[in-house]
Scaffold this active site. Structure first.
Site, PDB file in Angstrom:
ATOM      1  CG  ASP A  11      -3.155  -2.450  -6.320  1.00  0.00           C
ATOM      2  OD1 ASP A  11      -3.353  -2.589  -5.194  1.00  0.00           O
ATOM      3  OD2 ASP A  11      -2.221  -1.332  -6.691  1.00  0.00           O
ATOM      4  CB  SER A  12      -6.042   0.871  -5.289  1.00  0.00           C
ATOM      5  OG  SER A  12      -4.573   0.602  -4.922  1.00  0.00           O
ATOM      6  CB  CYS A  74      -4.639  -4.070  -3.164  1.00  0.00           C
ATOM      7  SG  CYS A  74      -5.296  -2.581  -2.584  1.00  0.00           S
ATOM      8  CD  GLU A 153       0.895   5.806  -7.660  1.00  0.00           C
ATOM      9  OE1 GLU A 153       0.508   6.757  -8.247  1.00  0.00           O
ATOM     10  OE2 GLU A 153       0.394   4.694  -7.272  1.00  0.00           O
ATOM     11  CG  HIS A 187       2.836   1.933  -4.048  1.00  0.00           C
ATOM     12  ND1 HIS A 187       1.600   1.227  -4.072  1.00  0.00           N
ATOM     13  CD2 HIS A 187       2.714   3.119  -5.040  1.00  0.00           C
ATOM     14  CE1 HIS A 187       0.813   1.932  -4.898  1.00  0.00           C
ATOM     15  NE2 HIS A 187       1.589   2.726  -5.584  1.00  0.00           N
TER      16      HIS A 187
HETATM   17  N1  DGL Z   1      -2.432  -0.632  -3.200  1.00  0.00           N
HETATM   18  C1  DGL Z   1      -2.503  -0.066  -1.876  1.00  0.00           C
HETATM   19  C2  DGL Z   1      -2.019  -1.314  -0.707  1.00  0.00           C
HETATM   20  O1  DGL Z   1      -1.380  -2.096  -0.888  1.00  0.00           O
HETATM   21  C3  DGL Z   1      -1.661   1.143  -1.640  1.00  0.00           C
HETATM   22  C4  DGL Z   1      -2.119   2.271  -2.514  1.00  0.00           C
HETATM   23  C5  DGL Z   1      -3.509   2.710  -2.311  1.00  0.00           C
HETATM   24  O2  DGL Z   1      -3.802   3.445  -0.978  1.00  0.00           O
HETATM   25  O3  DGL Z   1      -4.559   2.716  -2.876  1.00  0.00           O
HETATM   26  O4  DGL Z   1      -2.537  -1.054   0.332  1.00  0.00           O
END
Ligand code: DGL
Length: 274
Positions: A11-12, A74, A153, A187
């Site tokens: 994930d990011s 993600c 967060e 999230h």
């Molecule tokens: N993990 C990203 C998503 O599910 C959210 C956080 C980001 O913008 O990197 O889209």
């Protein structure tokens, strides 16, 4: 036949831990190599070209960890990169968007589905495309909710400020008579109760993290890639990597995962080729 190699999940940043958590719950014999791109988060405001470059580097890193399959945990990366990278690699790979879209179609009764996600995911139109490829008559209403990521967060899961912002973001969707809402960002499942309260009991919430773990289990089974059962009292060896801020990552991870993480390694993801 079984395969005890780990599953690569990325994930990011920390958000994909909601997907890792579902995998740990639903397929507890599997071990995970998790990568959170904490140095380059957020992805939700970036272009497709940038996200694709990041995703290719991460896949390259995960392959060095001898993973048997990859989960793009993600929504933004799944929306922008999955269709492209799945043609480039020789490993089974799934994202979170398709499982979420499929479940929303199965859930809705009135054919009116809402999607909340990052700006990038909404702008990609991917949820709408997948939903309408399954059922062309579905009406899909998207809404970006960019402030939800930093609020989660910051740990403001039950805060009146978050509730106020949710009320503003979701007002348009409430007036569209949707009966199903996809939590289309990693999230957002952590805000499930607050979003549920705001939308009311007639709207079913779909959590793509949960559906992704269901799809992963099915896919591993079909390909004879499920791990052997772990002996009673033991837990699988999960490994965690980030591109920055290991300590902050661990605090968040330990607040949501069923196991405490004891070691998170920082790697130079830019050192991996696209
Ligand atoms: N993990 C990203 C998503 O599910 C959210 C956080 C980001 O913008 O990197 O889209």
């Amino acid at each position: 036949m079984s395969d005890n190699r780990p599953i690569g999940v990325f994930d990011s940043g920390v958000g994909g831990l909601t997907v890792a958590r579902e995998i740990m719950r639903q397929i507890p014999d599997e071990s995970i190599v998790y990568f959170g791109d904490t140095a380059r988060v957020p992805y939700g405001t970036k272009s497709q070209a940038t996200i694709l470059r990041f995703v290719r580097q991460i896949i390259h890193f995960l392959k060095t960890q001898d993973v048997k399959a990859i989960v793009i945990a993600c929504n933004t990366a799944s929306a922008y990169a999955l269709d492209i990278v799945e043609r480039e690699i020789d490993l089974p790979i799934i994202g979170v968007v398709k499982p979420g879209a499929r479940t929303a179609v199965e859930t809705t009764k009135n054919g009116r589905i809402g999607v909340i996600a990052t700006d990038a995911t909404i702008n990609s139109g991917m949820y709408t495309r997948y939903i309408q490829s399954i059922s062309p008559d579905m009406a899909v209403f998207g809404r970006a909710c960019p402030l939800f990521v930093p609020l989660v967060e910051e740990g403001m899961l039950h805060d009146f400020v978050t509730e106020e912002i949710a009320n503003r973001y979701l007002a348009d969707l409430k007036s569209q008579n949707i009966d199903t809402l996809i939590l289309g960002c990693t999230h957002y499942p952590l805000l499930r109760s607050l979003i549920g309260k705001c939308m009311g009991p007639k709207v079913q919430l779909v959590n793509p993290a949960y559906e992704t773990a269901v799809s992963l289990r099915r896919m591993l089974g079909e390909k004879d890639l499920l791990a052997d059962p772990i002996p009673a009292g033991k837990t699988p060896q999960h490994r965690f990597f980030v591109s920055d801020g290991a300590e902050k990552f661990e605090i968040f991870a330990n607040s949501i995962l069923p196991y405490d993480i004891r070691r998170t390694r920082v790697i130079d993801i830019e050192g991996y080729e696209e």
